[in-house]
Write a protein that holds these residues in place. Structure first.
Motif, PDB file in Angstrom:
ATOM      1  N   ILE A 223       1.064  -1.202   0.024  1.00  0.00           N
ATOM      2  CA  ILE A 223       0.107   0.400   0.284  1.00  0.00           C
ATOM      3  C   ILE A 223       0.764   1.570  -0.344  1.00  0.00           C
ATOM      4  N   PRO A 224       1.105   2.322  -1.101  1.00  0.00           N
ATOM      5  CA  PRO A 224       1.807   3.230  -0.520  1.00  0.00           C
ATOM      6  C   PRO A 224       1.439   4.338  -0.269  1.00  0.00           C
ATOM      7  N   ARG A 225       2.455   4.783   0.562  1.00  0.00           N
ATOM      8  CA  ARG A 225       2.422   6.051   2.302  1.00  0.00           C
ATOM      9  C   ARG A 225       1.312   6.940   1.108  1.00  0.00           C
ATOM     10  N   GLU A 226       0.935   7.104   0.266  1.00  0.00           N
ATOM     11  CA  GLU A 226       0.197   8.656  -0.256  1.00  0.00           C
ATOM     12  C   GLU A 226      -1.046   8.261   0.097  1.00  0.00           C
ATOM     13  N   ALA A 227      -1.796   6.858  -0.036  1.00  0.00           N
ATOM     14  CA  ALA A 227      -3.052   6.375  -0.107  1.00  0.00           C
ATOM     15  C   ALA A 227      -3.692   6.562   1.531  1.00  0.00           C
ATOM     16  N   LEU A 228      -2.792   7.081   2.093  1.00  0.00           N
ATOM     17  CA  LEU A 228      -3.779   7.250   3.228  1.00  0.00           C
ATOM     18  C   LEU A 228      -3.932   8.989   3.476  1.00  0.00           C
ATOM     19  N   THR A 229      -3.725   9.612   2.417  1.00  0.00           N
ATOM     20  CA  THR A 229      -4.160  11.115   2.455  1.00  0.00           C
ATOM     21  C   THR A 229      -5.412  10.311   1.295  1.00  0.00           C
ATOM     22  N   TYR A 230      -5.712   9.930   0.762  1.00  0.00           N
ATOM     23  CA  TYR A 230      -6.669   9.839  -0.631  1.00  0.00           C
ATOM     24  C   TYR A 230      -8.011  10.040   0.089  1.00  0.00           C
ATOM     25  N   LYS A 231      -9.072  10.764  -0.267  1.00  0.00           N
ATOM     26  CA  LYS A 231     -10.364  10.855  -0.783  1.00  0.00           C
ATOM     27  C   LYS A 231     -10.666   9.478  -0.937  1.00  0.00           C
ATOM     28  N   GLU A 232     -12.145   9.504  -0.992  1.00  0.00           N
ATOM     29  CA  GLU A 232     -12.883   8.792  -1.020  1.00  0.00           C
ATOM     30  C   GLU A 232     -12.359   8.043  -3.734  1.00  0.00           C
ATOM     31  N   GLU A 233     -12.965   9.792  -3.779  1.00  0.00           N
ATOM     32  CA  GLU A 233     -12.621   9.306  -5.084  1.00  0.00           C
ATOM     33  C   GLU A 233     -11.522   9.109  -6.039  1.00  0.00           C
ATOM     34  N   GLU A 234     -10.442   9.619  -4.842  1.00  0.00           N
ATOM     35  CA  GLU A 234      -8.797  10.167  -5.298  1.00  0.00           C
ATOM     36  C   GLU A 234      -8.723   7.782  -5.110  1.00  0.00           C
ATOM     37  N   SER A 235      -9.389   7.114  -4.454  1.00  0.00           N
ATOM     38  CA  SER A 235      -8.308   5.909  -3.431  1.00  0.00           C
ATOM     39  C   SER A 235      -9.414   5.341  -5.188  1.00  0.00           C
ATOM     40  N   ARG A 236     -10.551   5.823  -5.541  1.00  0.00           N
ATOM     41  CA  ARG A 236     -11.299   5.101  -6.448  1.00  0.00           C
ATOM     42  C   ARG A 236     -10.773   5.230  -8.026  1.00  0.00           C
TER      43      ARG A 236
ATOM     44  N   ALA B 140      -7.207   6.025  -8.261  1.00  0.00           N
ATOM     45  CA  ALA B 140      -6.033   5.162  -7.922  1.00  0.00           C
ATOM     46  C   ALA B 140      -6.465   3.667  -7.916  1.00  0.00           C
ATOM     47  N   PHE B 141      -7.174   2.815  -7.667  1.00  0.00           N
ATOM     48  CA  PHE B 141      -7.630   0.957  -7.755  1.00  0.00           C
ATOM     49  C   PHE B 141      -7.939   0.933  -9.572  1.00  0.00           C
ATOM     50  N   GLN B 142      -8.473   1.981  -9.939  1.00  0.00           N
ATOM     51  CA  GLN B 142      -8.733   1.899 -11.550  1.00  0.00           C
ATOM     52  C   GLN B 142      -7.342   1.792 -12.292  1.00  0.00           C
ATOM     53  N   ASP B 143      -6.706   2.819 -11.801  1.00  0.00           N
ATOM     54  CA  ASP B 143      -5.247   2.989 -12.135  1.00  0.00           C
ATOM     55  C   ASP B 143      -4.113   1.879 -12.418  1.00  0.00           C
ATOM     56  N   GLY B 144      -4.865   1.101 -11.378  1.00  0.00           N
ATOM     57  CA  GLY B 144      -3.942  -0.249 -11.121  1.00  0.00           C
ATOM     58  C   GLY B 144      -2.941   0.590 -10.191  1.00  0.00           C
ATOM     59  N   ARG B 145      -2.971   1.681  -9.529  1.00  0.00           N
ATOM     60  CA  ARG B 145      -1.686   1.533  -8.500  1.00  0.00           C
ATOM     61  C   ARG B 145      -1.710   1.475  -6.921  1.00  0.00           C
ATOM     62  N   LEU B 146      -3.134   1.094  -6.734  1.00  0.00           N
ATOM     63  CA  LEU B 146      -3.511  -0.038  -5.733  1.00  0.00           C
ATOM     64  C   LEU B 146      -3.471  -0.996  -5.719  1.00  0.00           C
ATOM     65  N   LEU B 147      -3.374  -1.812  -4.765  1.00  0.00           N
ATOM     66  CA  LEU B 147      -3.865  -3.586  -4.463  1.00  0.00           C
ATOM     67  C   LEU B 147      -5.001  -3.235  -4.125  1.00  0.00           C
ATOM     68  N   PHE B 148      -5.809  -3.189  -2.943  1.00  0.00           N
ATOM     69  CA  PHE B 148      -7.024  -3.102  -2.354  1.00  0.00           C
ATOM     70  C   PHE B 148      -7.473  -1.513  -2.260  1.00  0.00           C
TER      71      PHE B 148
END
Length: 184
Positions: free
Chosen positions: A6-19, A21-29
């Motif tokens: 899990i990348p460190r910047e994920a800790l700052t993501y809001k809901e849409e940013e995390s969605r 990032a996942f859709q772009d293949g940058r988040l595993l979960f």
């Protein structure tokens, strides 16, 4: 976090940013609502056809989801309660709920739609979502729910950011939640 899954910047993501990032293949979960499945399955998604939906994990198997969302009700002071009841019946009818799912990618309120083979082919997460809804529990009741939520977020963030050990954080969470509820 510790191993870099899990990348460190994920800790700052809001809901849409995390969605995204996942859709772009940058988040595993991704922990998100069913509408995210549609975007992640879309033509512009780098993960289309490469992911699935599973229940939240728990200590001894699947975890427990919380009930929540939109609710429809007729006020005791409604000037036209029959019309309001008719509208609710229409909005929760099988045909409208099918559209809610197929056109809005939102979970239907009709149990039979979770077992429809055609819908399951199109939305393969439906059986998992159905099981999660059936085993869900009500959110804790508190007149200070917003404060409870903020305390939980802060403590979990500290653990995820590796600023605090889990055991220490559980004790902190207990202390802070007790303080919030005493104020109520």
């Amino acid at each position: 976090m510790r191993d870099g899954w899990i990348p460190r910047e994920a800790l700052t993501y809001k809901e849409e940013e995390s969605r995204q990032a996942f859709q772009d293949g940058r988040l595993l979960f991704l922990r998100n609502w069913p509408y995210a499945y549609a975007g992640a399955s879309g033509a512009d998604s780098r993960v289309a056809g490469k992911f699935g939906a599973v229940p939240l994990p728990g200590p001894d198997g699947p975890g427990t989801s919380v009930l929540g969302g939109s609710n429809l009700a007729v006020s005791a002071r409604a000037r036209h309660p029959e019309s309001a009841s008719d509208l609710i019946a229409y909005l929760t009818s099988a045909p409208v709920q099918r559209k809610v799912l197929t056109e809005g990618a939102l979970p239907p309120v009709r149990a039979e739609l979770y077992r429809d083979p055609g819908l399951i082919r199109r939305f393969p997460y439906l059986p998992t979502l159905r099981a999660s809804v059936l085993s869900a529990a009500a959110r804790p009741k508190s007149a200070r729910y917003e404060q409870v939520s903020l305390v939980v977020q802060a403590v979990v963030h500290d653990v995820m950011a590796q600023h605090r050990e889990p055991g220490e954080s559980v004790r902190r969470l207990s202390r802070e939640l007790s303080a919030v509820t005493r104020r109520g």
